[in-house]
Design an enzyme around this catalytic site. Structure first.
Site, PDB file in Angstrom:
ATOM      1  N   ASP A   1     -32.502  27.020 -93.613  1.00 34.05           N
ATOM      2  CA  ASP A   1     -33.162  25.952 -94.366  1.00 34.05           C
ATOM      3  C   ASP A   1     -33.826  26.570 -95.583  1.00 34.05           C
ATOM      4  O   ASP A   1     -34.778  27.351 -95.451  1.00 34.05           O
ATOM      5  CB  ASP A   1     -34.200  25.269 -93.476  1.00 34.05           C
ATOM      6  CG  ASP A   1     -34.950  24.143 -94.171  1.00 34.05           C
ATOM      7  OD1 ASP A   1     -34.706  23.913 -95.368  1.00 34.05           O
ATOM      8  OD2 ASP A   1     -35.792  23.500 -93.511  1.00 34.05           O
TER       9      ASP A   1
ATOM     10  N   HIS B   1     -32.068  19.165-108.364  1.00 27.57           N
ATOM     11  CA  HIS B   1     -32.178  17.761-108.778  1.00 27.57           C
ATOM     12  C   HIS B   1     -32.325  16.826-107.584  1.00 27.57           C
ATOM     13  O   HIS B   1     -32.717  15.666-107.752  1.00 27.57           O
ATOM     14  CB  HIS B   1     -30.955  17.359-109.607  1.00 27.57           C
ATOM     15  CG  HIS B   1     -29.713  17.136-108.796  1.00 27.57           C
ATOM     16  ND1 HIS B   1     -28.806  18.138-108.548  1.00 27.57           N
ATOM     17  CD2 HIS B   1     -29.235  16.033-108.172  1.00 27.57           C
ATOM     18  CE1 HIS B   1     -27.817  17.670-107.813  1.00 27.57           C
ATOM     19  NE2 HIS B   1     -28.049  16.393-107.570  1.00 27.57           N
TER      20      HIS B   1
END
Length: 293
Positions: free
Chosen positions: A230, A249
């Site tokens: 992660d 983004h």
């Protein structure tokens, strides 16, 4: 306001925008049914296609007429259809945007977009409410959609990676870490351009589980370490180039800063961070603004 000359054309353009969701679903259905592949060797009649695709002849004819209106196919004569250059991009073999069409039309995206007014009014993300869970958890629990999304990112990555290696010299690097690299398409292109380098492909465990075979098919056995994890927690250390392609983004500023900080923490002196993103601005097309939603 009195309608003037050309207003009919403007109204038609607006109607096309209104039917955008239908356009997306038609495009995805053409791709899912395999119409472009079935037409790859030349024109075919509806009856022939319906048998080959195991689809109702009347339903398929209606779909093909809609696809012809979108210039994905062309109707040479009544009931006889051929593939167009636009439709070629929906074939299963690369270069292709087939999986992107499937992913955008799938519930993981479409259900969230149904709540766009709520997101705009409240300023809050709505994906978790629309899907009943976080988007990434949803993809993990729906393997078919998760695989389609990963493949869609691969579709886009093929195009981006070819341009990237033309614009950015990677030959000086020795260990390239692709953070959030999905199935490793970008990393494969970078390693092809830097034959002395090795790579680390880092993404969620359920994503990279499907990457090893693809990397092997690209001849990268032994050159790539595949790591699940992660990136909001940590990223692999030891790289002299860290690549974030279409990652930041997706996240708000706090999460983006955390991802960047984790890269900085893993990086040694002289390490390069490469961010690959679409740019908005006067010369941009509509994709960055649509993706921004």
């Amino acid at each position: 306001m009195t309608p003037g000359a050309g207003d009919g054309d403007v109204a038609l353009e607006v109607r096309r925008l209104i039917f955008g969701q239908v356009v997306s679903q038609v495009t995805a259905t053409v791709a899912r049914l395999g119409v472009p592949d079935a037409l790859g060797d030349g024109p075919r009649a509806v009856a022939d296609l319906s048998a080959a695709l195991d689809a109702d002849a009347d339903g398929l004819a209606r779909l093909l007429r809609a696809a012809a209106a979108l210039r994905l196919v062309t109707e040479i004569e009544p009931g006889l259809f051929a593939l167009t250059p636009r439709g070629e991009w929906l074939r299963s073999q690369p270069p292709s945007l087939r999986d992107l069409a499937l992913a955008i039309a799938a519930p993981g995206h479409s259900r969230s977009l149904e709540r766009l007014p709520e997101a705009v009014v409240t300023g809050r993300p709505v994906a978790a409410e629309a899907l009943g869970m976080d988007l990434w958890e949803y993809f993990a629990r729906t393997p078919e959609q998760g695989a389609a999304f990963a493949a869609a990112m691969g579709n886009v990555s093929e195009v981006v990676a070819e341009e990237l290696v033309r614009c950015f010299d990677v030959t000086r690097f020795r260990r390239i870490v692709d953070v959030g690299g999905s199935r490793g398409v970008v990393l494969a292109h970078l390693l092809a351009a830097a034959p002395a380098a090795t790579g680390v492909l880092f993404d969620r465990p359920d994503v990279v589980a499907g990457a090893r075979a693809e990397l092997g098919e690209r001849g990268l056995d032994g050159r790539v370490e595949v790591v699940g994890g992660d990136f909001l927690q940590e990223v692999p250390a030891g790289g002299d180039l860290y690549v974030l392609k279409h990652i930041v983004h997706d996240w708000n500023d706090d999460h983006a800063a955390r991802i960047l900080a984790n890269c900085r923490r893993a990086a040694g002196p002289g390490t390069t961070l490469l961010l690959v993103e679409r740019l908005s601005g006067p010369s941009a097309d509509d994709v960055p603004y649509l993706a921004d939603l």
